[in-house]
Design an enzyme around this catalytic site. Structure first.
Site, PDB file in Angstrom:
ATOM      1  N   HIS A   1      -4.274   5.594 -12.118  1.00 31.66           N
ATOM      2  CA  HIS A   1      -3.505   5.195 -10.927  1.00 31.66           C
ATOM      3  C   HIS A   1      -2.339   6.167 -10.706  1.00 31.66           C
ATOM      4  O   HIS A   1      -1.175   5.768 -10.712  1.00 31.66           O
ATOM      5  CB  HIS A   1      -2.984   3.756 -11.095  1.00 31.66           C
TER       6      HIS A   1
ATOM      7  N   ARG B   1      -9.254   4.205  -3.062  1.00 36.51           N
ATOM      8  CA  ARG B   1     -10.032   5.068  -2.169  1.00 36.51           C
ATOM      9  C   ARG B   1     -10.138   6.488  -2.718  1.00 36.51           C
ATOM     10  O   ARG B   1     -11.184   7.134  -2.591  1.00 36.51           O
ATOM     11  CB  ARG B   1      -9.411   5.056  -0.767  1.00 36.51           C
TER      12      ARG B   1
END
Length: 378
Positions: A193, A201
Site C-alpha cells: 500500500h 486499482r
C-alpha cells in the site's frame, strides 16, 4: 521482505495448463477474425475493465457509459466525480496497453509513480500526494464499520525499502509462470500500500501490465479486472486479501491467493471466448438481415452495438465506420424511419436502441447467457 511464491500442486498445474490452452486458442481466433469485429471487442473489454475496477472502489459507471466517455461523448449521465475517475483510469489503462511491446522496458519507481499520477493526479493534495510514496499511515477500513481497521499497511518509513525490493523482483526472472508472477505482484503491491490512495486499482493495473508484457494476448484481452468486479467475485477478492491478516505478514503460505487468481484467469478466458463467439453469431444474423432488406452492409456495426450493448450513439457508429457526420446521421435516420432503430433523447445526448423491426434473432443470440465452469471443481 516479500511474500514467497508458493509451490504449485498437481491441480494448480492442470488448471494453469488449461488456461494456457484457452489463451492460445483465443489468440488464434482473434488473429483470424476481421479487425472490424475484434476492434469493437477490444474497446468493450477495455471499458469493462475500467468500469469493474472503479466499481470495486465505489465509483459506479456502467460499461456502456464508459465506452461512450472513451469515445469523447460529453452528454453521458454520470456524476462529475465518476466521469473524472473513469477518464483518469482509462488514460492510465491506455498507456499500460501501449507498454505491452515497448523495447528496453523495465519496472521502476518512476514508472509506478507516473502511473499513479495518471490515476490520482486530479486528487493530488499535500496530505494525499499523487505520484509519490505516502508520508503517513494508511488503513483499509471495515466496510461495515469505518472505525475498524481491517488492514493496517506497513509504516511509511518502510515503504521505500519494500518498493525497492518489489521493483528488483519485478525486473528479475525467477522461472515462475508469468501468470503466477502477475498474481504475486498484485498481492505484493496491494499489501505494501505505498500510496495514500488508489492502491487497489494500481495493484490490479500492475497485474494487467505484467500479463500484457507476457505477449500471448493483446493487452485488452489480458485483464482480469472485469472478472474481479463482479459482485460475488469482489466479495471473494476481499476475503482472500483479508485472509492475509490485519497487518503485513509476508512470511506465510499464499496458495489460496494463487488458486483464486488461476480461477479468475480461467473464467475470464471463458468469458472472452464466449463473448467473441456470441458476437460472431450476432454479426452473422445482422449481415443476413441487412442483405435481405437491402440495407447497406456498413450499418451492421451500428446494429451490432445495439444488440450487444443495448444502444449505439452516432459518434460511435461514425468512428467505427470512418464516416462523415452527415453519412452517419443519414444512416441512423434511415434506420429510424424503417423502425429498425428507435431514437432516445434529443440532440447531442441522443442514442438509438432496438426498434419494433429490429431482427429478434440477433437480440435472442446476444441475450443468451453463458455458463462458466470452475476449473478446480468441474
Amino acid at each position: 521482505m516479500l511474500y514467497p511464491a508458493p509451490t504449485l500442486g498437481p491441480a494448480d498445474d492442470q488448471v494453469l495448463g488449461e488456461i494456457d490452452g484457452l489463451r492460445d486458442a483465443l489468440r488464434h481466433q482473434i488473429q483470424t477474425t476481421s479487425p472490424k469485429r475484434t476492434d469493437g471487442l477490444r474497446k468493450f473489454l477495455t471499458a469493462d475493465a475500467v468500469a469493474a475496477s472503479n466499481s470495486i472502489e465505489g465509483f459506479k459507471v456502467s460499461t456502456i457509459d464508459v465506452q461512450d466517455l472513451m469515445t469523447g461523448e460529453r452528454d453521458v449521465e454520470v456524476s462529475d466525480e465518476n466521469r473524472e475517475e473513469t477518464l483518469a483510469y482509462q488514460r492510465m489503462m491506455t498507456y499500460i496497453q501501449t507498454l505491452h511491446d515497448a523495447e528496453d522496458f523495465s519496472y521502476s519507481k518512476g514508472l509506478l509513480n507516473a502511473l499513479h499520477w495518471m490515476l490520482q493526479g486530479h486528487r493530488h493534495t499535500v496530505r494525499k500526494p499523487a505520484g509519490q510514496w505516502r508520508r503517513g499511515p494508511v488503513y483499509v477500513t471495515d466496510a461495515r464499520d469505518p472505525s475498524i481497521a481491517a488492514y493496517t499497511a506497513p509504516g511509511a518509513e518502510g515503504v521505500p525499502a519494500l518498493m525497492n525490493e518489489l521493483i528488483g523482483w519485478l525486473n528479475a526472472a525467477d522461472g515462475a509462470h508469468p501468470l503466477v508472477r502477475a498474481a504475486m505482484a498484485h498481492l505484493h503491491l496491494v499489501s505494501i500500500h505505498p500510496w495514500a490512495d488508489g492502491n487497489g486499482r494500481m495493484s490490479r493495473s500492475l497485474q494487467t501490465l505484467m500479463i500484457a508484457r507476457e505477449g500471448v494476448l493483446a493487452p485488452e484481452f489480458s485483464s482480469v479486472e472485469a472478472w474481479l468486479g463482479r459482485p460475488g467475485n469482489t466479495w471473494e477478492y476481499y476475503r482472500e486479501l483479508s485472509d492475509r491478516g490485519a497487518t503485513y505478514l509476508p512470511d506465510q503460505d499464499v496458495s489460496s491467493w494463487i488458486r483464486f487468481n488461476l480461477t479468475a484467469y480461467h473464467q475470464q478466458a471463458q468469458t472472452v471466448q464466449g463473448r467473441l463467439d456470441r458476437s460472431g453469431r450476432v454479426w452473422g444474423a445482422l449481415a443476413e438481415f441487412t442483405e435481405s432488406t437491402g440495407l447497406d452492409e456498413r450499418v451492421v456495426s451500428a446494429l451490432h452495438d445495439v444488440a450487444m450493448a443495448g444502444r449505439v450513439r452516432r459518434s460511435r457508429y461514425e468512428q467505427a465506420e470512418g464516416l462523415s457526420l452527415q453519412q452517419a446521421q443519414r444512416d441512423l435516420r434511415d434506420l429510424t424511419t424503417a423502425q429498425v432503430l428507435e431514437p432516445v433523447g434529443r440532440t447531442r445526448a441522443r442514442y438509438y436502441r432496438a426498434g419494433s423491426r429490429f431482427p429478434q434473432s440477433a437480440l435472442d443470440i446476444a441475450g443468451t447467457p453463458m455458463t462458466l465452469r470452475n476449473p478446480y471443481t468441474s
